[in-house]
Scaffold this active site. Structure first.
Site, PDB file in Angstrom:
ATOM      1  N   GLU A   1       0.835  -1.210   0.000  1.00 29.26           N
ATOM      2  CA  GLU A   1       0.000   0.000   0.000  1.00 29.26           C
ATOM      3  C   GLU A   1       0.864   1.251   0.000  1.00 29.26           C
ATOM      4  OE1 GLU A   1      -2.155  -0.178   3.646  1.00 29.26           O
ATOM      5  OE2 GLU A   1      -2.891  -2.207   3.224  1.00 29.26           O
TER       6      GLU A   1
ATOM      7  N   LYS B   1       2.266   4.594   1.587  1.00 30.03           N
ATOM      8  CA  LYS B   1       2.450   5.100   2.950  1.00 30.03           C
ATOM      9  C   LYS B   1       2.131   6.596   2.906  1.00 30.03           C
ATOM     10  CE  LYS B   1       5.570   5.051   6.890  1.00 30.03           C
ATOM     11  NZ  LYS B   1       5.220   6.362   7.352  1.00 30.03           N
TER      12      LYS B   1
ATOM     13  N   ASP C   1       1.632  10.343   3.819  1.00 32.09           N
ATOM     14  CA  ASP C   1       2.439  11.191   4.692  1.00 32.09           C
ATOM     15  C   ASP C   1       1.545  12.241   5.351  1.00 32.09           C
ATOM     16  OD1 ASP C   1       4.558  12.240   5.968  1.00 32.09           O
ATOM     17  OD2 ASP C   1       5.499  13.148   4.206  1.00 32.09           O
TER      18      ASP C   1
ATOM     19  N   TYR D   1      -6.736   2.610   6.130  1.00 28.63           N
ATOM     20  CA  TYR D   1      -5.872   1.489   5.752  1.00 28.63           C
ATOM     21  C   TYR D   1      -5.858   0.328   6.743  1.00 28.63           C
ATOM     22  CZ  TYR D   1      -2.818   4.595   8.489  1.00 28.63           C
ATOM     23  OH  TYR D   1      -2.304   5.428   9.433  1.00 28.63           O
TER      24      TYR D   1
ATOM     25  N   LYS E   1      10.761   3.133   3.193  1.00 29.43           N
ATOM     26  CA  LYS E   1      10.789   4.601   3.051  1.00 29.43           C
ATOM     27  C   LYS E   1      11.545   4.986   1.775  1.00 29.43           C
ATOM     28  CE  LYS E   1      10.227   7.144   6.455  1.00 29.43           C
ATOM     29  NZ  LYS E   1       9.656   7.637   7.621  1.00 29.43           N
TER      30      LYS E   1
ATOM     31  N   CYS F   1      24.210  43.086  10.706  1.00 31.15           N
ATOM     32  CA  CYS F   1      23.457  42.882   9.460  1.00 31.15           C
ATOM     33  C   CYS F   1      24.399  43.064   8.265  1.00 31.15           C
ATOM     34  CB  CYS F   1      22.311  43.881   9.368  1.00 31.15           C
ATOM     35  SG  CYS F   1      21.459  43.809   7.780  1.00 31.15           S
TER      36      CYS F   1
ATOM     37  N   CYS G   1      23.166  46.344   6.248  1.00 33.95           N
ATOM     38  CA  CYS G   1      23.202  47.722   6.740  1.00 33.95           C
ATOM     39  C   CYS G   1      24.111  47.899   7.955  1.00 33.95           C
ATOM     40  CB  CYS G   1      21.791  48.201   7.072  1.00 33.95           C
ATOM     41  SG  CYS G   1      21.096  47.422   8.529  1.00 33.95           S
TER      42      CYS G   1
ATOM     43  N   CYS H   1      17.527  41.701  11.695  1.00 31.44           N
ATOM     44  CA  CYS H   1      18.068  43.049  11.616  1.00 31.44           C
ATOM     45  C   CYS H   1      16.939  43.989  12.070  1.00 31.44           C
ATOM     46  CB  CYS H   1      18.472  43.366  10.179  1.00 31.44           C
ATOM     47  SG  CYS H   1      18.742  45.128   9.953  1.00 31.44           S
TER      48      CYS H   1
ATOM     49  N   CYS I   1      17.144  49.395   6.238  1.00 31.78           N
ATOM     50  CA  CYS I   1      17.935  48.264   5.751  1.00 31.78           C
ATOM     51  C   CYS I   1      17.463  47.923   4.324  1.00 31.78           C
ATOM     52  CB  CYS I   1      17.735  47.086   6.698  1.00 31.78           C
ATOM     53  SG  CYS I   1      18.658  45.652   6.178  1.00 31.78           S
TER      54      CYS I   1
END
Ligand code: IVH
Length: 713
Positions: A113, A115, A117, A224, A313, A407, A410, A425, A431
């Protein structure tokens, strides 16, 4: 109608609606139009309001949501919710099969089947009625999320056929990519954090307090596994039980196969490893289950997982490469994102040169050093991810990657909010990437809609020193624009460079278009201007809500936090953002300059609700070309109380069709039974209702259309 008749009608409607829900969502074969469905649902809701004593927990009206869960009750699972052991290779699968074959008598069949997620859910049914839905939790006890789960259309509230009187169905709640993308788009618009993947989004949604919001987000479910006492007396195999469950109304995926050999199983795995990219929801592997219940019993379970099942998986494609250097980039909201520069390498069909490092914790977690050999995978995002470091290959004397303190754009000292891994920042006003981000937002389609200024042009104009805030846009002239040209980086949705660039040039036509678009934007209504200003937490909807209360900016600037918070759906956080925006001198000056430029800072006649609200509560779509601007038509719809929506669904009330309306849209509207009005028909309704004017033909059309309108009320 007598009480008995009402009870009878409620029962009939409930049964029919649940059957049509099954036909539509599980079989994908509707036998009535959405319009007819909605009419029946409305009739049922009306009767339930009049006779609340007959409102059943399995009523189809529960799917619309409305119930609030203040606190999710923790409940003990009757049968523990186990997990699956994982496998990653053909060898693992061979070993699993060998072990099974050695432990049981006779031939063994495996049910292969998908799987899914998402997150697992336990659905309890008593006498065919869904009585409880519980999350996995720690496997022993989980949270009761019944009210929210009832809004999921593929979960039957009432079963049909020969079902056992008590049993549990186990399944996975998933958020389809379509719902996920729509949700994230809306969140981006609101300035909310985005969900990283559909699983997180589904989990977050299931724990919302307001089930109406859950209903809007359109979760889905696949079942399932069945659990009950004496299961193996009723069915011989897992496959049989799933087929029976499908008959009772459960959503069972078609994509499964009973296999007998390793080859067959590996073929199934390889097929879905490729094909999963075409599914409308995420899967992260394949589950193999011994099909026979007798053999399952023989094999038994450990405390954690059944011995008769295993998950394979899928691998994300990955590759090793060298970390050359790290750039620190400033996003539109001031977040500093470290980005790795990598030695170019081929991965999943593209050359990878960069990968996101997320934040400081991420760098620490991998103890990253310059020159490290790192493993890179391609996720759903544009920029790939680093998932590991090969420490064996680390060079002696390699320098660790240190996070910047200032930053990079700036020079301001970075700050961190309590409990957050990100650095910011704080210099939002000056900026450059943050300023550019705000201007990009201002010109965006849903704000001022100055599209001709998109695709890197703001970047260039800023770099040329022509703009420093949104008010500067209105100082641009053809002469200033024409001839500018530069290679600019392409950014992702967070304002982070993707590593790609584009050439931006202001040619004759472009420059002309921009000047015209700026002029046109001066008639954009106040609510969109307010949204365009980019006040924190003021998204499109909030801006509309505020403007409905405060008709011009002067009134809004004077409003107190208390008054703003009192507006329904606004609240204190938003109120404080609005207040602090208007407390900043520079914002006030910018607003003044925008006002001088001629932008709308009060509600225009068209958007004032002095028109009869004949479209109140109705959703309309305009599609095709009209004698007036499409946006103007949309504003008319709003002025008469209607809501403009962008895609056709069962919730759409009308389509207003212009010339060249797409045939697909028309087909969809017709199949859903949504009335299609021409521009003349629509205008006739408006004029008829508004001024009592209109041509004779228009009037008769208006009468027809208006009588259709009243059908909905
Ligand atoms: S059977 C006792 N079948 O995977 C067996 N699980 O790690 C119970 N899952 O918690 C699980 N698709 O949430 C089963 N076709 C499928 C599945 C599936 C997804 C999830 C489930 C479970 C987890 C196991």
């Amino acid at each position: 109608m007598t009480k008995e008749q009402a009870q009878q009608r409620i029962a009939t409607l409930s049964e029919e609606l649940e059957r049509h829900n099954y036909n539509y969502y599980i079989l994908a074969k509707p036998t009535i139009s959405d319009y007819e469905f909605d009419m029946m649902l409305e009739e049922l809701a009306q009767l339930e309001r009049e006779y609340p004593e007959f409102l059943l927990p399995s009523s189809p009206t529960q799917r619309v949501g409305g119930g609030i869960t203040k606190e999710f009750q923790s409940v003990r699972h009757r049968y523990p919710m186990l997990s699956l052991s994982n496998s990653y290779s053909k060898e693992d699968i061979e070993e699993f099969i060998q072990r099974i074959k050695k432990s049981v008598e006779g031939e063994v069949e495996f049910c292969c089947e998908l799987k899914f997620d998402g997150l697992s859910i336990s659905l309890q049914y008593e006498n065919g009625i869904l009585t409880r839905a519980v999350t996995r939790g720690d496997g022993t006890q989980g949270d009761d999320v019944t009210t929210n789960v009832k809004t999921i259309r593929t979960i039957p509230l009432k079963l049909h056929g020969d079902f056992p009187s008590f049993f549990e169905m186990r399944g996975e709640i998933v958020m389809p990519f379509e719902s996920f993308n729509r949700l994230n788009e809306q969140r981006a618009e609101m300035g909310d954090d985005l969900f990283a993947n559909p699983r997180n989004a589904a989990a977050g949604t299931l724990k919302l307090q307001d089930s109406k919001e859950v209903a809007h987000r359109r979760l889905d479910n696949y079942c399932y596994y069945m659990m009950m006492d004496d299961l193996e007396e009723r069915y011989q195999t897992h496959f049989e039980s799933l087929m029976a469950a499908r008959q009772w109304g459960f959503n069972i995926s078609n994509h499964f196969k009973v296999c007998r050999s390793v080859e067959e199983i590996m073929d199934f795995i390889s097929y879905w490893d490729e094909e999963r990219h075409h599914l409308p929801f995420a899967i992260d592997g394949i589950v193999l289950k011994v099909n026979s219940y007798a053999q399952q019993q023989e094999l038994g379970s450990t405390a954690k997982s059944p011995k008769w099942a295993i998950a394979y998986k899928f691998k994300a494609e990955e590759v090793e490469t060298e970390l050359l250097s790290v750039d620190f980039q400033v996003g539109r909201h001031g977040t500093i994102t470290p980005v790795a520069n990598l030695a170019p390498v081929q991965l999943a069909g593209t050359t990878v040169k960069r990968a996101t490092l997320n934040n400081e914790d991420f760098i620490r977690q991998f103890d990253l050093h310059y020159g490290d050999t790192v493993t890179v995978v391609k996720g759903g995002e544009i920029i790939p991810k680093i998932i590991g470091v090969n420490f064996d290959k680390r060079q002696a004397g390699a320098k660790p990657v240190a996070f910047v303190k200032a930053c990079p754009a700036c020079g301001s000292e970075l700050i961190q909010h309590e409990g957050e891994a990100a650095w910011y920042c704080p210099n939002a006003m000056d900026c450059p990437p943050q300023v550019k981000g705000r201007i990009e937002h201002f010109i965006s389609r849903k704000a001022m809609n100055i599209e001709s200024l998109g695709e890197g042009k703001i970047e260039l104009l800023y770099d040329e020193g022509l703009i420093r805030d949104v008010a500067d846009l209105y100082t641009l002239t053809y002469e200033k624009l024409y001839g500018l040209s530069k290679e600019t980086p392409i950014l992702d949705e967070n304002g982070i460079e993707t590593g790609k660039t584009r050439k931006v040039s202001f040619r004759e036509k472009t420059s002309q278009n921009i000047v015209e678009a700026l002029e046109k934007s001066k008639s954009v209504p106040f609510e969109r201007v307010l949204f365009a200003l980019g006040i924190r937490n003021v998204g499109e909807v909030v801006a509309k809500t505020i403007v409905a209360e405060y008709h011009d900016i002067d009134a809004l600037m004077k409003a107190s936090v208390e008054a703003l918070s009192a507006i329904n759906t606004v609240g204190e956080v938003i109120a404080l953002s609005v207040k602090s925006f208007f407390e900043d001198e520079r914002n006030l000056r910018m607003v003044e300059r925008l006002r001088e430029a001629g932008l709308q800072f009060s509600k225009t006649e068209e958007t004032r609700s002095d028109k009869p609200q004949i479209l109140a509560g109705k959703s309309l779509i305009v599609s095709g070309k009209f004698s007036i601007e499409r946006d103007a038509l949309k504003r008319i719809i709003e002025a008469y109380g209607g809501k403009n929506v962008s895609s056709i669904s069962s919730k759409t009330d009308y389509v207003v069709a212009g010339d060249n309306m797409g045939p697909e849209k028309r087909k969809k509207a017709e199949s859903l039974g949504i009335p299609i009005l021409s521009e003349a028909e629509f205008m006739a309704i408006i004029h008829e209702e508004d001024a009592g004017a209109g041509t004779e033909m228009g009037k008769s059309v208006a009468n027809d259309a208006a009588s259709q309108l009243s059908l909905f009320d």
